[in-house]
Write an enzyme that holds these catalytic residues in place. Sequence first.
Site, PDB file in Angstrom:
ATOM      1  N   LYS A 139       0.833  -1.212   0.000  1.00  0.00           N
ATOM      2  CA  LYS A 139       0.000   0.000   0.000  1.00  0.00           C
ATOM      3  C   LYS A 139       0.862   1.254   0.000  1.00  0.00           C
ATOM      4  O   LYS A 139       1.733   1.413   0.841  1.00  0.00           O
ATOM      5  CB  LYS A 139      -0.902  -0.015   1.234  1.00  0.00           C
ATOM      6  CG  LYS A 139      -1.676   1.272   1.493  1.00  0.00           C
ATOM      7  CD  LYS A 139      -2.398   1.187   2.837  1.00  0.00           C
ATOM      8  CE  LYS A 139      -3.002   2.522   3.244  1.00  0.00           C
ATOM      9  NZ  LYS A 139      -3.630   2.456   4.586  1.00  0.00           N
TER      10      LYS A 139
ATOM     11  N   ASP B  83      -2.549  10.364   3.935  1.00  0.00           N
ATOM     12  CA  ASP B  83      -3.932   9.933   4.144  1.00  0.00           C
ATOM     13  C   ASP B  83      -4.636  10.855   5.128  1.00  0.00           C
ATOM     14  O   ASP B  83      -4.423  10.800   6.329  1.00  0.00           O
ATOM     15  CB  ASP B  83      -3.946   8.495   4.689  1.00  0.00           C
ATOM     16  CG  ASP B  83      -5.370   7.993   4.923  1.00  0.00           C
ATOM     17  OD1 ASP B  83      -6.304   8.572   4.330  1.00  0.00           O
ATOM     18  OD2 ASP B  83      -5.533   7.029   5.685  1.00  0.00           O
TER      19      ASP B  83
ATOM     20  N   LYS C  43     -10.126  12.266   8.958  1.00  0.00           N
ATOM     21  CA  LYS C  43      -9.572  11.822  10.232  1.00  0.00           C
ATOM     22  C   LYS C  43      -9.570  12.976  11.238  1.00  0.00           C
ATOM     23  O   LYS C  43      -9.557  14.146  10.859  1.00  0.00           O
ATOM     24  CB  LYS C  43      -8.116  11.359  10.045  1.00  0.00           C
ATOM     25  CG  LYS C  43      -7.915  10.105   9.235  1.00  0.00           C
ATOM     26  CD  LYS C  43      -6.429   9.822   9.084  1.00  0.00           C
ATOM     27  CE  LYS C  43      -6.179   8.561   8.271  1.00  0.00           C
ATOM     28  NZ  LYS C  43      -6.571   7.349   9.013  1.00  0.00           N
TER      29      LYS C  43
ATOM     30  N   ASP D  75       1.746   6.264   5.731  1.00  0.00           N
ATOM     31  CA  ASP D  75       0.748   5.329   5.233  1.00  0.00           C
ATOM     32  C   ASP D  75       1.172   4.673   3.919  1.00  0.00           C
ATOM     33  O   ASP D  75       0.445   3.864   3.368  1.00  0.00           O
ATOM     34  CB  ASP D  75      -0.596   6.044   5.058  1.00  0.00           C
ATOM     35  CG  ASP D  75      -1.780   5.116   5.302  1.00  0.00           C
ATOM     36  OD1 ASP D  75      -1.600   4.071   5.963  1.00  0.00           O
ATOM     37  OD2 ASP D  75      -2.889   5.442   4.840  1.00  0.00           O
TER      38      ASP D  75
ATOM     39  N   ASP E  58     -12.059   6.587   4.506  1.00  0.00           N
ATOM     40  CA  ASP E  58     -10.811   6.381   5.238  1.00  0.00           C
ATOM     41  C   ASP E  58     -10.376   4.920   5.232  1.00  0.00           C
ATOM     42  O   ASP E  58      -9.305   4.592   5.731  1.00  0.00           O
ATOM     43  CB  ASP E  58     -10.949   6.885   6.682  1.00  0.00           C
ATOM     44  CG  ASP E  58      -9.607   6.993   7.389  1.00  0.00           C
ATOM     45  OD1 ASP E  58      -8.587   7.141   6.695  1.00  0.00           O
ATOM     46  OD2 ASP E  58      -9.575   6.932   8.633  1.00  0.00           O
TER      47      ASP E  58
ATOM     48  N   ARG F  82      -7.414  -0.673   1.365  1.00  0.00           N
ATOM     49  CA  ARG F  82      -7.898  -1.914   0.753  1.00  0.00           C
ATOM     50  C   ARG F  82      -8.400  -1.675  -0.671  1.00  0.00           C
ATOM     51  O   ARG F  82      -8.389  -2.581  -1.502  1.00  0.00           O
ATOM     52  CB  ARG F  82      -8.984  -2.525   1.632  1.00  0.00           C
ATOM     53  CG  ARG F  82     -10.237  -1.695   1.804  1.00  0.00           C
ATOM     54  CD  ARG F  82     -11.005  -2.030   3.065  1.00  0.00           C
ATOM     55  NE  ARG F  82     -10.337  -1.531   4.256  1.00  0.00           N
ATOM     56  CZ  ARG F  82     -10.771  -1.710   5.505  1.00  0.00           C
ATOM     57  NH1 ARG F  82     -11.886  -2.383   5.720  1.00  0.00           N
ATOM     58  NH2 ARG F  82     -10.113  -1.224   6.527  1.00  0.00           N
TER      59      ARG F  82
END
Length: 502
Positions: free
Chosen positions: A266, A271, A278, A289, A348, A352
Amino acid sequence: MDVIGNSKSCREIKAQALAVAVFKDEKADKGLLKTLDAAVGGLISSVIKTEEFAAKEGETAYFHITGNALKAERLLLIGCGERDAYKAAQMTQMAGTAARFLRSKNVKSIAIAPRADGDVEKIAQTVIVGAIMGLFELDKYRTKDQEKRTLERITVVIEGGDEKALRRGAERGRIIGESVNFTRDLANEPGGYLTPTILAERAQEVAKKFGLSIDVLDQKRMERLGMGSLLSVSRGSDEPPKLIVMKYEPRKAGRKQNGLLALVGKGITFDSGGISLKPGENMELMKYDMTGAATVVGTMRAIAQLKPSIPVLGVAPCSENLPSGKATKPGDIVRAMTGKTIEVINTDAEGRLVLADAIAYAKKLGATQIIDMATLTGAVSIALGDVNTAILGTDQSLIDEVIDAGKEVGEKFWQLPLDKEYTNQIKSDIADIKNVGGKKAGTITAAAFLKEFADDTAWAHLDIAGTAWGDTAQPYRSKGPTGIAVRTLIEFIERSARQNGN
């Protein structure tokens, strides 16, 4: 930096400082400690007797050597706890402690005596890896208070060991240690200094320097491939996404070439959470991230130099996740490369989404084994803290091999279940699946989502969110990025190569 393996006695080693492992309940009345005790006028036996130095893990005692009993000028004792528990992790930490402590004293050349039994090449490798990792600092962008002291030479001392094996191990340790620190440096880069484009450029530099093939897919190519899941994440940012594909091809293949391992990481270079923003506290850490992608690039950097006899594919989907008028919204439906539709419940949960298309693309390129790694869920930190990395997957032998490789190098992995019932939590009313499964078993349901794209391919997933960043400094390591899993993946790849006939 020079790294050397030496089989001479510690008395004969020329270095400014000698660092020696000491175990709990040891006395200075025989062997090496007796020799060292004489060199420092009985001070070792004195600090042991008074319990000033009890050889607890990470404990140190530092002496200046008088006379000519040793060729080293200074002596550092490093506590390593119980001898029976002295494994790769403890040896790595001992070497890291030696390097950090002695650098702080402005020492330029050090010798490390790990006092370990076993394969001397592996021991030398472990020591050098630990020492080099110990030298990493976060101060790259400081204009003052920057660590400018450097070590110029590190020698591993194993008296009576095979000299050639020691030198091979030291050189391998240098390659691995520098690749781990390369990964850590990437993970520490601010999002403004490491966009998807810049990360792709760094990967291209690695590929050019070390002889890897590389392909970087831009947005148009991803659109043609139907990577709607990955592209839904980049939609809110002005920075274009990149899909980095690196490949190592051995010059001389092993006897059994019946598959292709893919590492998928990833690469969210920053992010914010997207529309599902967030909280502001600690958001600055979300520069890390992209550690999964950094792990892929760092591992590929190492294996290009170590040259195992099996091919390896590295795939890193890279994007920012930001809110804007163009950003994907909760409730949107996106279509992945496989044709599967995804209801986006929370923007968020973006990691995936980029991994889904990357895993599918790795399969398209011929991958028969896939290991993905990602700072994927906060839930993993609640479950396992910062001690164990979570591992889940569909192939138990693959999972077991990764765990065993981790034990060999001193990295801990803990398997979580992935029963089919968890897939029920990601069923959507209006699409094939949704990208979150609720509060329960967050790490597992994230893996269940990825499983939909790994399908019948042998696959293991590493959730490194809890272990990729160290909140506090240790005697053997600075705070910040840890480089977790690079050493394990290298060990796994080399074991696989041996099984295939190296």
